[in-house]
Write a protein that holds these residues in place. Structure first.
Motif, PDB file in Angstrom:
ATOM      1  N   PRO A   1       0.753  -1.147  -0.115  1.00  0.00           N
ATOM      2  CA  PRO A   1      -0.087  -0.022  -0.194  1.00  0.00           C
ATOM      3  C   PRO A   1       0.987   1.226   0.128  1.00  0.00           C
ATOM      4  CG  PRO A   1      -0.734  -1.401   1.578  1.00  0.00           C
ATOM      5  CD  PRO A   1       0.534  -2.150   1.116  1.00  0.00           C
ATOM      6  N   VAL A   2       1.981   1.243   0.757  1.00  0.00           N
ATOM      7  CA  VAL A   2       2.953   2.209   0.689  1.00  0.00           C
ATOM      8  C   VAL A   2       3.351   2.676  -0.709  1.00  0.00           C
ATOM      9  CG1 VAL A   2       5.002   3.267   1.631  1.00  0.00           C
ATOM     10  CG2 VAL A   2       3.507   2.327   3.060  1.00  0.00           C
ATOM     11  N   LEU A   3       3.916   1.765  -1.447  1.00  0.00           N
ATOM     12  CA  LEU A   3       4.235   1.813  -2.935  1.00  0.00           C
ATOM     13  C   LEU A   3       3.283   2.281  -3.771  1.00  0.00           C
ATOM     14  CD1 LEU A   3       6.639   1.407  -4.832  1.00  0.00           C
ATOM     15  CD2 LEU A   3       5.973  -0.883  -5.032  1.00  0.00           C
ATOM     16  N   GLY A   4       1.914   1.940  -3.549  1.00  0.00           N
ATOM     17  CA  GLY A   4       0.616   2.189  -4.149  1.00  0.00           C
ATOM     18  C   GLY A   4       0.685   3.530  -4.152  1.00  0.00           C
ATOM     19  N   ALA A   5       0.480   3.899  -2.871  1.00  0.00           N
ATOM     20  CA  ALA A   5       0.233   5.409  -2.424  1.00  0.00           C
ATOM     21  C   ALA A   5       1.143   6.364  -2.999  1.00  0.00           C
ATOM     22  CB  ALA A   5       0.301   5.806  -0.949  1.00  0.00           C
ATOM     23  N   PHE A   6       2.521   5.901  -2.725  1.00  0.00           N
ATOM     24  CA  PHE A   6       3.599   6.894  -3.693  1.00  0.00           C
ATOM     25  C   PHE A   6       3.417   7.093  -4.937  1.00  0.00           C
ATOM     26  CE2 PHE A   6       7.922   6.855  -5.383  1.00  0.00           C
ATOM     27  CZ  PHE A   6       8.355   8.125  -5.167  1.00  0.00           C
ATOM     28  N   SER A   7       3.055   5.510  -5.871  1.00  0.00           N
ATOM     29  CA  SER A   7       2.925   5.810  -7.128  1.00  0.00           C
ATOM     30  C   SER A   7       2.079   6.746  -7.522  1.00  0.00           C
ATOM     31  CB  SER A   7       2.729   4.267  -7.588  1.00  0.00           C
ATOM     32  OG  SER A   7       3.842   3.470  -7.550  1.00  0.00           O
ATOM     33  N   LEU A   8       0.850   6.623  -6.744  1.00  0.00           N
ATOM     34  CA  LEU A   8      -0.410   7.545  -7.021  1.00  0.00           C
ATOM     35  C   LEU A   8      -0.295   9.013  -6.925  1.00  0.00           C
ATOM     36  CD1 LEU A   8      -3.707   7.494  -7.797  1.00  0.00           C
ATOM     37  CD2 LEU A   8      -3.792   7.431  -5.326  1.00  0.00           C
ATOM     38  N   VAL A   9       0.589   9.347  -5.505  1.00  0.00           N
ATOM     39  CA  VAL A   9       1.034  10.737  -5.454  1.00  0.00           C
ATOM     40  C   VAL A   9       1.991  11.128  -6.774  1.00  0.00           C
ATOM     41  CG1 VAL A   9       2.568  12.112  -3.960  1.00  0.00           C
ATOM     42  CG2 VAL A   9       0.521  10.696  -3.002  1.00  0.00           C
ATOM     43  N   LEU A  10       3.000  10.476  -6.978  1.00  0.00           N
ATOM     44  CA  LEU A  10       3.844  10.654  -8.231  1.00  0.00           C
ATOM     45  C   LEU A  10       3.022  11.036  -9.511  1.00  0.00           C
ATOM     46  CD1 LEU A  10       6.613  11.189  -9.200  1.00  0.00           C
ATOM     47  CD2 LEU A  10       6.772   8.704  -9.620  1.00  0.00           C
ATOM     48  N   ALA A  11       2.097   9.933  -9.859  1.00  0.00           N
ATOM     49  CA  ALA A  11       1.305  10.249 -11.207  1.00  0.00           C
ATOM     50  C   ALA A  11       0.565  11.628 -10.902  1.00  0.00           C
ATOM     51  CB  ALA A  11       0.373   9.220 -11.252  1.00  0.00           C
ATOM     52  N   CYS A  12      -0.042  12.078  -9.714  1.00  0.00           N
ATOM     53  CA  CYS A  12      -0.824  13.170  -9.623  1.00  0.00           C
ATOM     54  C   CYS A  12       0.056  14.401  -9.825  1.00  0.00           C
ATOM     55  CB  CYS A  12      -1.512  13.260  -8.369  1.00  0.00           C
ATOM     56  SG  CYS A  12      -2.830  11.981  -8.206  1.00  0.00           S
ATOM     57  N   VAL A  13       1.305  14.381  -9.112  1.00  0.00           N
ATOM     58  CA  VAL A  13       2.122  15.275  -9.244  1.00  0.00           C
ATOM     59  C   VAL A  13       2.492  15.606 -10.627  1.00  0.00           C
ATOM     60  CG1 VAL A  13       4.283  16.257  -8.525  1.00  0.00           C
ATOM     61  CG2 VAL A  13       2.894  15.354  -6.933  1.00  0.00           C
ATOM     62  N   VAL A  14       2.896  14.497 -11.303  1.00  0.00           N
ATOM     63  CA  VAL A  14       3.422  14.694 -12.608  1.00  0.00           C
ATOM     64  C   VAL A  14       2.317  15.356 -13.684  1.00  0.00           C
ATOM     65  CG1 VAL A  14       4.171  13.311 -14.591  1.00  0.00           C
ATOM     66  CG2 VAL A  14       5.264  13.121 -12.577  1.00  0.00           C
ATOM     67  N   LEU A  15       1.220  14.782 -13.707  1.00  0.00           N
ATOM     68  CA  LEU A  15       0.086  15.346 -14.202  1.00  0.00           C
ATOM     69  C   LEU A  15      -0.409  16.646 -14.163  1.00  0.00           C
ATOM     70  CD1 LEU A  15      -2.067  12.043 -14.548  1.00  0.00           C
ATOM     71  CD2 LEU A  15      -0.884  13.064 -16.483  1.00  0.00           C
ATOM     72  N   GLY A  16      -0.392  16.976 -12.761  1.00  0.00           N
ATOM     73  CA  GLY A  16      -0.684  18.464 -12.469  1.00  0.00           C
ATOM     74  C   GLY A  16       0.211  19.360 -12.924  1.00  0.00           C
ATOM     75  N   ARG A  17       1.718  18.963 -12.833  1.00  0.00           N
ATOM     76  CA  ARG A  17       2.507  19.957 -13.078  1.00  0.00           C
ATOM     77  C   ARG A  17       2.594  20.290 -14.790  1.00  0.00           C
ATOM     78  NH1 ARG A  17       8.376  18.886 -10.824  1.00  0.00           N
ATOM     79  NH2 ARG A  17       8.697  20.908 -11.282  1.00  0.00           N
ATOM     80  N   TRP A  18       2.189  18.954 -15.569  1.00  0.00           N
ATOM     81  CA  TRP A  18       2.020  19.024 -17.052  1.00  0.00           C
ATOM     82  C   TRP A  18       0.848  19.833 -17.501  1.00  0.00           C
ATOM     83  CZ3 TRP A  18      -1.595  15.880 -20.175  1.00  0.00           C
ATOM     84  CH2 TRP A  18      -1.475  16.124 -21.322  1.00  0.00           C
ATOM     85  N   LEU A  19      -0.328  19.726 -16.614  1.00  0.00           N
ATOM     86  CA  LEU A  19      -1.518  20.417 -16.960  1.00  0.00           C
ATOM     87  C   LEU A  19      -1.324  22.117 -16.396  1.00  0.00           C
ATOM     88  CD1 LEU A  19      -4.420  18.020 -15.770  1.00  0.00           C
ATOM     89  CD2 LEU A  19      -3.487  18.851 -18.166  1.00  0.00           C
ATOM     90  N   ALA A  20      -0.538  22.040 -15.378  1.00  0.00           N
ATOM     91  CA  ALA A  20      -0.434  23.664 -15.024  1.00  0.00           C
ATOM     92  C   ALA A  20       0.694  24.280 -15.818  1.00  0.00           C
ATOM     93  CB  ALA A  20       0.156  23.646 -13.523  1.00  0.00           C
ATOM     94  N   GLY A  21       1.454  23.436 -16.586  1.00  0.00           N
ATOM     95  CA  GLY A  21       2.503  24.205 -17.272  1.00  0.00           C
ATOM     96  C   GLY A  21       1.948  24.608 -18.604  1.00  0.00           C
ATOM     97  N   GLY A  22       0.788  24.023 -19.141  1.00  0.00           N
ATOM     98  CA  GLY A  22       0.404  24.302 -20.304  1.00  0.00           C
ATOM     99  C   GLY A  22       0.256  23.293 -21.303  1.00  0.00           C
TER     100      GLY A  22
END
Length: 104
Positions: A23-44
């Motif tokens: 579960p820790v690895l899954g939570a880390f992966s989910l947070v990483l995916a959200c951060v990457v997608l968020g930065r991509w969307l925020a950057g245009g």
């Protein structure tokens, strides 16, 4: 009277710690995916120029080798996880019957 912890309890604690890693690895992966997608969307989000992308021959050969290795790994995993257990457990080797009928 021994005061040490029985081996079964120690083993159970080790298994519990190990099972918490997933579960820790899954939570880390989910947070990483959200951060990457968020930065991509925020950057245009912009399109890339659809020009020619030359690739050296060694990279092309490596890419195709990796495709075949991944396909081989997929076939091996399907064999190991699906086909082999159906032969061993059912005895008949019929994967359809082992998938569709409930176990007794």
């Amino acid at each position: 009277m021994p005061t040490s912890v029985p081996e079964a309890q120690t083993r159970r604690r080790d298994v519990n710690r190990l099972s918490m890693a997933w579960p820790v690895l899954g939570a880390f992966s989910l947070v990483l995916a959200c951060v990457v997608l968020g930065r991509w969307l925020a950057g245009g989000v912009t399109s890339v120029d659809p020009g020619d992308d030359p690739m050296p021959t060694w990279q092309l050969a490596l890419m195709h080798a990796m495709e075949w290795i991944q396909f081989g790994a997929f076939v091996a995993i399907v064999w190991w996880v699906v086909v082999r257990p159906s032969f061993r457990d059912e005895g008949s080797g019929s994967m359809v019957s082992s998938w569709s009928l409930p176990s007794p």
